[in-house]
Design an enzyme around this catalytic site. Structure first.
Site, PDB file in Angstrom:
ATOM      1  N   GLY A  40      -0.958  -0.313   4.337  1.00 45.19           N
ATOM      2  CA  GLY A  40      -2.004  -1.008   5.071  1.00 45.19           C
ATOM      3  C   GLY A  40      -2.686  -2.095   4.268  1.00 45.19           C
ATOM      4  O   GLY A  40      -3.272  -3.016   4.834  1.00 45.19           O
ATOM      5  N   ASP A  91     -11.280   5.107  -2.009  1.00 43.13           N
ATOM      6  CA  ASP A  91     -10.009   5.358  -1.322  1.00 43.13           C
ATOM      7  C   ASP A  91      -9.066   6.173  -2.211  1.00 43.13           C
ATOM      8  O   ASP A  91      -7.874   5.884  -2.296  1.00 43.13           O
ATOM      9  CB  ASP A  91      -9.361   4.031  -0.924  1.00 43.13           C
ATOM     10  CG  ASP A  91      -8.262   4.197   0.129  1.00 43.13           C
ATOM     11  OD1 ASP A  91      -8.251   5.242   0.804  1.00 43.13           O
ATOM     12  OD2 ASP A  91      -7.429   3.286   0.262  1.00 43.13           O
TER      13      ASP A  91
END
Length: 443
Positions: A183, A297
């Protein structure tokens, strides 16, 4: 452009919720959601979620009992348009898109930021091939970054597609082979031509047009990451932008990552080795947190495994990239893309407000990563994976105890993971060093 939700029926009738930047908005009975209506028994605790990236707006039902309806049609997931009517429980919301100066009257501002600004009627050209943008093909709202008359950088669909399939030239670097894609872009092994050094070259194409001011700020923020020098953090080398795409070079780690390791030995990876990897991650996080950096993340995919004379070395990659990229409005709708691999490792508070994330979020994500490495499964049942069910599970349910996944996990380590995955951040280990000390006996 601003997205406005008018409450035209229900307990909060007359209120208005305004969004001018990338944001999330959850409706339900739970006191922890953004629009809480505990008096409406027809609502589920977490009923539906709207992700906004003006002027784009997407709704997804969160596995509600009575359903979410858009224009009287029951939906699971739908892109919203101006004039749509959202019905859930006793409430009806009307969707509007307006310029900021058109707003008037009392309003409730839900998670808003400063007013968006845009360029002044210039012709917009593709930064790759130079073709002019067709009417309506570019959102010219650039957030608060830069002069209102500043023209945005934009890529046409053809150049964007070419960037996704063919490595684009980057000054002083030669791409050798693709290492992976996700992504947040494509990563290549590349050679720094002046020195011959092997590096990892990451290429990212912004999902939306961006001003030069926003681009420069993003690159400045990422250059600060180069201050992080630690054996357990992938070294950040340099960055830039060419032909409408961002490029970043990092230390090349010749090895795999924790996701590949976990998938290769699902539920069989040695517990001691898994704890060693997590301990190294926590060393890197302790260093970063002490310098004011939060990763936001942490997940198995972002932990690269290199080697040294002492054995395998865990290295945290992509430090700060997600925060800076999303924070300046350069990414697209989060949950339709890269977040699918992130949600199982995300703490509940980050789902509710992904702009304000504290170091405790990294500790939760590290505990979820260790759980995955040991068990080969997410902290929640995999039948809930994907769609609204996973988001609702994250917000409402406790993780599956790891000994149900893998009975040979020591009770004391299971207790460490349970505390590391506590729903309330105040109930977790206070620092990365504290969590590392708790894991140390099992290394």
């Amino acid at each position: 452009m601003q997205v406005i939700l008018d409450v035209v029926h229900g307990p909060r009738k007359g209120e208005m919720f305004v969004f001018d930047r990338h944001d999330t908005f959850i409706v339900g009975r739970s006191p922890y959601v953004h629009c809480a209506m505990p008096e409406d028994s027809a609502l589920s605790r977490d009923h539906f979620l709207i992700e906004v990236h003006p002027p784009r707006c997407e709704l997804r039902d969160l596995g509600s009992t009575n359903g979410t309806f858009v224009n009287d049609q029951k939906v699971d997931r739908v892109r919203l348009q101006a004039g749509d009517r959202i019905s859930a429980g006793q409430s009806v919301f009307l969707v509007r898109f307006e310029a900021p100066e058109e707003l008037s009257g009392p309003l409730t501002v839900a998670k808003t930021t400063t007013v968006a600004l845009g360029p002044s009627r210039q012709v917009i050209y593709c930064a790759g091939c130079g073709i002019s943008a067709p009417p309506g093909s570019v959102s010219t709202e650039m957030g608060s970054e830069g002069d209102p008359g500043e023209a945005p950088y934009w890529l046409c669909d053809l150049c964007r597609g070419e960037s996704a399939t063919t490595p684009q030239p980057v000054p002083n670097y030669t791409a050798i082979r693709e290492l992976g894609r996700g992504g947040m872009g494509i990563v290549y092994q590349a050679r720094h031509n002046p020195t011959g050094r092997m590096v990892a070259l990451k290429l990212i194409v912004p999902e939306s047009a961006a001003t030069r001011t926003a681009i420069d700020r993003f690159l400045r923020e990422m250059s600060v990451i180069s201050q992080l020098k630690h054996p357990n953090i992938v070294e950040w080398l340099e960055q830039g932008m060419t032909r409408g795409q961002f490029w970043f070079t990092m230390e090349y780690v010749e090895g795999t990552n924790l996701e590949a390791i976990a998938n290769a030995e699902k539920g069989r990876y040695p517990i001691k080795q898994a704890c060693r990897m997590a301990s190294q991650v926590l060393k890197g996080l302790a260093h970063a947190h002490s310098h004011g950096f939060v990763h936001r993340d942490i997940k198995p995919e972002n932990i690269l495994i290199g080697s040294s004379a002492a054995g395998a070395v865990a290295k945290i990659s992509d430090f700060g990239l997600a925060k800076s990229f999303r924070g300046l409005g350069l990414s697209g709708l989060t949950f339709s893309g890269e977040m699918r691999g992130t949600i199982p490792f995300m703490p509940p508070e980050q789902m509710l407000d992904f702009k304000t994330v504290l170091p405790s979020a990294d500790l939760y994500s590290t505990a979820a990563t260790l759980y995955y490495l040991i068990s080969g499964q997410f902290i929640y049942d995999e039948e809930s994976e994907g769609g609204g069910d996973l988001i609702r599970t994250l917000l409402e349910e406790a993780p599956v105890p790891i000994r149900k996944r893998r009975p040979d996990v020591p009770h004391t380590l299971a207790a460490v993971l349970e505390k590391g995955l506590a729903r309330q951040s105040s109930e977790r280990y206070p620092t990365a060093d504290d969590l590392r000390r708790a894991i140390r006996p099992f290394c």
